[in-house]
Design a protein around this motif. Structure first.
Motif, PDB file in Angstrom:
ATOM      1  N   ARG A 175       0.843  -1.182   0.000  1.00  0.00           N
ATOM      2  CA  ARG A 175       0.000   0.000   0.000  1.00  0.00           C
ATOM      3  C   ARG A 175       0.885   1.241   0.000  1.00  0.00           C
ATOM      4  NH1 ARG A 175      -2.407  -0.435   6.182  1.00  0.00           N
ATOM      5  NH2 ARG A 175      -0.491   0.187   7.293  1.00  0.00           N
TER       6      ARG A 175
ATOM      7  N   TRP B  74       0.874   5.928  -0.844  1.00  0.00           N
ATOM      8  CA  TRP B  74       0.155   7.150  -1.202  1.00  0.00           C
ATOM      9  C   TRP B  74       1.102   8.098  -1.922  1.00  0.00           C
ATOM     10  CZ3 TRP B  74       2.385  11.496   0.796  1.00  0.00           C
ATOM     11  CH2 TRP B  74       3.137  11.371   1.976  1.00  0.00           C
TER      12      TRP B  74
ATOM     13  N   THR C  18      -4.242   7.339  -2.830  1.00  0.00           N
ATOM     14  CA  THR C  18      -3.813   6.290  -1.916  1.00  0.00           C
ATOM     15  C   THR C  18      -4.229   4.945  -2.481  1.00  0.00           C
ATOM     16  OG1 THR C  18      -3.942   5.442   0.355  1.00  0.00           O
ATOM     17  CG2 THR C  18      -5.923   6.441  -0.542  1.00  0.00           C
TER      18      THR C  18
ATOM     19  N   HIS D 261      -4.572   0.823  -1.351  1.00  0.00           N
ATOM     20  CA  HIS D 261      -4.575  -0.092  -0.222  1.00  0.00           C
ATOM     21  C   HIS D 261      -5.346  -1.346  -0.618  1.00  0.00           C
ATOM     22  CE1 HIS D 261      -8.160   2.471   0.175  1.00  0.00           C
ATOM     23  NE2 HIS D 261      -8.732   1.414   0.710  1.00  0.00           N
ATOM     24  N   THR D 262      -5.381  -2.286   0.276  1.00  0.00           N
ATOM     25  CA  THR D 262      -6.070  -3.538  -0.005  1.00  0.00           C
ATOM     26  C   THR D 262      -7.491  -3.476   0.553  1.00  0.00           C
ATOM     27  OG1 THR D 262      -5.227  -4.485   2.040  1.00  0.00           O
ATOM     28  CG2 THR D 262      -3.963  -4.869   0.041  1.00  0.00           C
TER      29      THR D 262
END
Length: 229
Positions: free
Chosen positions: A174, A176, A225, A227-228
């Motif tokens: 992950r 950003w 961003t 992410h999972t």
């Protein structure tokens, strides 16, 4: 003389899978960077083409002496060929199955920037665009950095420029990024420059005489961003 045609990892052939990190993959990638065929590399390393082909096709145990000759022929350190680079570029791990990409609101972008750090400034020069790392401070809702007045990172007043900061967590897949586009303003007020010079993170990592402070007046602030789920 017979030479092998385009093959996986060979000149003109498709590169190895990005997620691979084996001796075979590192050998193939470096050979392609040098523009060598397997036969040319084998000759350099003092080994048969068949042995090199086996090494580039399979990962496993190989003769350390042969690997040392191969590393020398590839113009790379032995431990880097065997174990990989000490500081690998981020993003070498495979992507997660269901990544989620989202926009960051502007206030969150400023929060992610914090008070100071290292970012990249992008400027248009007379010859070509350049992107350079700089120490930065957040001053209000603007970014400031110091540089050599005659250096590559010194824009003129009113020049358009971009500034980017990112963070990647390789283990959790992950990260950003924040991008600011705007205009440059050379800080000429001595009091302002002195005050900025006392802030945490104001000392340039690159060292040297860097007397010019540049303020980036934001026109647009965007962030992303990933992410999972």
């Amino acid at each position: 003389m017979h030479t092998d045609g385009p093959a996986p990892g060979g000149p003109g052939g498709p590169p190895p899978e990005e997620h691979e990190d084996t001796v075979a993959a590192r050998c193939t990638v470096r050979r392609r960077q040098l523009g060598l065929t397997r036969e040319e590399l084998a000759h350099r390393a003092g080994m048969s083409s068949a042995y090199l082909n086996q090494l580039e096709t399979f990962s496993g145990d190989f003769d350390p002496a042969a690997l040392m000759r191969l590393a020398a022929a590839l113009e790379m350190p032995y431990d880097e060929l065997v174990g990989g680079p000490r500081e690998a570029a981020p993003g070498r791990r495979g992507a997660v199955p269901h990544p989620l990409l989202a926009r960051l609101p502007e206030d969150e972008c400023w929060r992610r920037l914090g008070t100071h750090g290292i970012g990249r400034v992008g400027l248009s020069t007379g010859e070509a665009p350049v992107v350079l790392p700089v120490n930065f401070l957040v001053d209000g809702h603007s970014v400031v950095y110091r540089t050599d007045p005659e250096g590559s990172a010194a824009p003129g007043d009113g020049d358009q420029l971009a500034f980017e900061v990112d963070h990647i967590d390789e283990q959790l897949s992950r990260g950003w990024s924040v991008l600011i586009t705007g205009t440059a303003e050379r800080i000429t007020d001595a009091g302002t420059a002195e005050d900025l010079a006392t802030q945490p993170g104001a000392q340039p990592w690159a060292g040297g005489k860097r007397d010019l402070w540049v303020r980036i007046r934001p026109g647009q602030v965007t962030g992303r961003t990933i992410h999972t789920g």
